[in-house]
Design a protein around this motif. Structure first.
Motif, short mmCIF file in Angstrom:
data_model
loop_
_atom_site.label_atom_id
_atom_site.label_comp_id
_atom_site.label_asym_id
_atom_site.label_seq_id
_atom_site.Cartn_x
_atom_site.Cartn_y
_atom_site.Cartn_z
N GLU A 1 -2.13 -2.10 -1.78
CA GLU A 1 -2.29 -3.50 -1.41
C GLU A 1 -2.24 -3.71 0.10
N GLY A 2 -2.00 -2.68 0.87
CA GLY A 2 -1.89 -2.81 2.31
C GLY A 2 -0.45 -2.97 2.68
N PRO A 3 -0.11 -2.87 3.90
CA PRO A 3 -0.90 -2.50 5.07
C PRO A 3 -0.83 -0.99 5.31
N GLU B 1 -2.19 -7.61 11.82
CA GLU B 1 -1.33 -7.57 10.64
C GLU B 1 -0.02 -8.28 11.00
N ARG C 1 0.93 -9.72 5.91
CA ARG C 1 -0.26 -10.57 5.74
C ARG C 1 -1.23 -10.18 6.84
N THR D 1 -4.64 -6.49 3.98
CA THR D 1 -3.85 -6.90 2.82
C THR D 1 -4.65 -7.92 2.02
N THR E 1 6.00 -6.58 -0.49
CA THR E 1 5.77 -5.15 -0.73
C THR E 1 6.77 -4.53 -1.70
#
Length: 194
Positions: A92-94, A119, A142, A146, A169
């Motif tokens: 899902e990132g980052p 980010e 965010r 993401t 996260t």
């Protein structure tokens, strides 16, 4: 698979040998790599026949996943004759990582900072309030790496994202005075992520 020149491929999970074993690094090489040519029986650790993996062209070792102690991190680069890069990433990132030109203290003791300067990172307590630098809390992110939500899953989105769009996260982290992140574990009651 044997090669005509007597080389071959290292098996996944071959133990770190040679200077690494002498240094007591205690890590495994979990990769597929070309073996050095040599007489049978010269083998590296984890192999009863054949030499160990040829690490001569290795320039950078990326460490991700489980946390690596500073003491082990200090031994990895010298034992393998390469640089070290710490990485933290999720589907899902980052993407958070150290840079090759970061000071040794950053590389040895943190996962670095987000790849993108756009980010946004927050460290929050159980109530979602921002924590001061150095305090451990949940890592929220965010930004461009993401996603904004899960496909057609509003109930999951409600658990995994804050009202202002930060992804929860489910990881515990703290921020250093230089702005780098140290991921230290998981939030006990993470909202079904990671």
């Amino acid at each position: 698979m044997p090669e005509p020149d007597g080389g071959g491929e290292a098996r996944a999970g071959d133990e770190l040998g040679g200077e690494g074993a002498a240094a007591g690094v205690g890590v495994r090489i979990d990769c597929w790599g070309r073996r050095r040519s040599g007489a049978a029986g010269e083998g590296g650790p984890g192999s009863a026949s054949g030499p160990g993996p040829d690490l001569g062209s290795l320039r950078l070792v990326q460490i991700g996943g489980a946390s690596l102690s500073r003491a082990t991190a200090e031994r990895v680069g010298p034992a393998l004759g390469s640089g070290l890069q710490r990485v933290f990433a999720m589907a899902e990132g980052p993407l958070i990582l150290t840079r090759p030109d970061d000071p040794a203290g950053t590389v040895l003791g943190t996962q670095g900072r987000p790849l993108s300067v756009d980010e946004e990172v927050r460290i929050v307590d159980a109530d979602g309030k921002d924590l001061p630098e150095g305090e451990p809390g949940e890592l929220l992110v965010r930004g461009p790496h993401t996603p904004r939500g899960y496909y057609r899953a509003p109930a999951r989105d409600a658990r995994a994202f804050t009202a202002d769009g930060y992804f929860r996260t489910g990881r515990l982290a703290r921020r250093t005075p230089d702005g780098d992140l140290l991921v230290t574990g998981r939030v006990a009651d993470a909202p079904g992520v990671g």
